[in-house]
Design a protein around this motif. Structure first.
Motif, PDB file in Angstrom:
ATOM      1  N   LEU A 142       0.762  -1.348   0.053  1.00 38.57           N
ATOM      2  CA  LEU A 142       0.005   0.239  -0.031  1.00 38.57           C
ATOM      3  C   LEU A 142       0.858   1.380   0.113  1.00 38.57           C
ATOM      4  O   LEU A 142       0.705   2.284  -0.680  1.00 38.57           O
ATOM      5  N   LEU A 143       1.929   1.116   0.601  1.00 39.66           N
ATOM      6  CA  LEU A 143       2.738   2.230   0.859  1.00 39.66           C
ATOM      7  C   LEU A 143       3.505   2.774  -0.456  1.00 39.66           C
ATOM      8  O   LEU A 143       3.572   3.707  -1.000  1.00 39.66           O
ATOM      9  N   LEU A 144       3.925   1.505  -1.294  1.00 39.63           N
ATOM     10  CA  LEU A 144       4.681   1.729  -2.405  1.00 39.63           C
ATOM     11  C   LEU A 144       3.340   2.280  -3.618  1.00 39.63           C
ATOM     12  O   LEU A 144       3.599   3.019  -4.549  1.00 39.63           O
ATOM     13  N   ILE A 145       2.429   1.613  -3.467  1.00 49.17           N
ATOM     14  CA  ILE A 145       1.147   2.229  -4.280  1.00 49.17           C
ATOM     15  C   ILE A 145       0.815   3.699  -4.077  1.00 49.17           C
ATOM     16  O   ILE A 145       0.859   4.526  -5.185  1.00 49.17           O
ATOM     17  N   ALA A 146       0.986   4.114  -2.959  1.00 49.08           N
ATOM     18  CA  ALA A 146       0.520   5.470  -2.467  1.00 49.08           C
ATOM     19  C   ALA A 146       1.639   6.410  -2.850  1.00 49.08           C
ATOM     20  O   ALA A 146       1.595   7.483  -3.694  1.00 49.08           O
ATOM     21  N   VAL A 147       3.081   5.784  -2.967  1.00 48.88           N
ATOM     22  CA  VAL A 147       4.218   6.612  -3.418  1.00 48.88           C
ATOM     23  C   VAL A 147       4.089   6.915  -4.835  1.00 48.88           C
ATOM     24  O   VAL A 147       4.335   8.135  -5.563  1.00 48.88           O
TER      25      VAL A 147
END
Length: 311
Positions: A142-147
């Motif tokens: 989720l963090l990578l997608i948000a980034v």
């Protein structure tokens, strides 16, 4: 402005960095060396993280993404700059220029990525017992997608405005690549509002993010220095590396984008630093300041050498 009364610009001409043959030769050796080293270093980091199960943690996944972005940004600017150094007429097509701008401003992803890496270090240091619970595989994805979503949105917003600009001449760019602030000045229309948007979208956001990251890392460094254990020493080394990367990335970016109405020769050499040196230093800093990465990279290199000997 009536576009039918003006010729459409199909290519742009770079004025380059310098006309001195000696400096051009120095820049050729300097840029070629660091570009090759950057490509090899960042590629090795990505391969090491992907192939070593012990490095399948949020921090190393984020590091692999940082190396991927550095590879892209460096490959957009450096080869063209090196190729043009000894050419009398340095030309780039309009389409290639737009592509170069997009891939260069994709550095917005790196800006958000550095904030994500700061959050990862905060959880690891301030909440070590809950680290695996908070930074689990789902959270990491989720963090990578948000980034990438936030970073790409930041880049696409600027690209949309650029594509709609009319260009009818002149077509001389006082740079060695399609520098966004200089590029929009060539448009056959009033670009004051667009330049203000660039300042707000890149300059102020970069400045704000930089101060947030510096304050965050300063607080973490103070927290870590209160302890004297071996683990704290390792955390201190990791944090120092992160701070160095933040300064290398945001320094040139803030200087160029916070003042889009002003240009100087220093901007060109800061752009060389940003495109050639920063990707190299990122790989070096995260490698030589991290024992796990050094051990894992040695294994990858030894396996590669063994494979080549067998084949």
């Amino acid at each position: 402005m009536d576009g039918t009364n003006h010729s459409v610009v199909s290519e742009f001409v770079f004025l380059g960095l310098t006309n001195s043959w000696e400096i051009q030769l120095l820049l050729f050796v300097f840029s070629s060396t660091f570009y090759v080293a950057s490509m090899m270093g960042n590629s090795l980091i990505m391969l090491t993280v992907a192939s070593n199960p012990h490095l399948h943690s949020p921090m190393y996944f984020l590091l692999a993404n940082l190396s991927f972005i550095d590879l892209g940004v460096s490959s957009v600017v450096s080869p063209k700059m090196i190729y043009d150094l000894f050419r009398k007429r340095k030309v780039i097509s309009f389409g290639s220029c737009i592509t170069q701008i997009f891939l260069h401003v994709i550095g917005g992803v790196e800006m958000v990525l550095l904030i994500a890496m700061a959050f990862d270090r905060y959880v690891a240091i301030c909440k070590p017992l809950h680290y695996l619970t908070i930074m689990n595989r789902k959270m990491c994805i989720l963090l990578l997608i948000a980034v990438w979503v936030i970073g790409l949105t930041h880049s696409v917003i600027q690209l949309v405005f650029v594509i709609k600009l009319p260009f009818c001449g002149p077509n001389l760019l006082d740079s060695f690549y399609c520098d966004f602030p200089r590029f929009i000045k060539l448009a056959c229309t009033d670009t004051y509002s667009l330049e203000f948007m660039v300042t707000a979208n890149s300059g102020f956001i970069s400045l704000g993010s930089f101060f947030i990251l510096i304050v965050s890392y300063s607080s973490l460094l103070i927290t870590v220095r209160k302890h004297s254990s071996r683990g704290s020493s390792k955390a201190l080394s990791t944090l120092s590396a992160h701070v160095m990367v933040v300064i290398l990335f945001f320094g040139p970016c803030i200087f160029v984008y916070i003042r889009p109405h002003l240009t100087s020769h220093l901007d060109k050499f800061l752009a060389v630093f940003d495109a050639v040196l920063t990707p190299f230093f990122n790989s070096v800093i995260y490698t030589f300041r991290n024992k796990e990465m050094k051990v894992a990279m040695r294994k990858v290199c030894s396996q590669f050498i063994t494979y080549r000997r067998i084949s």
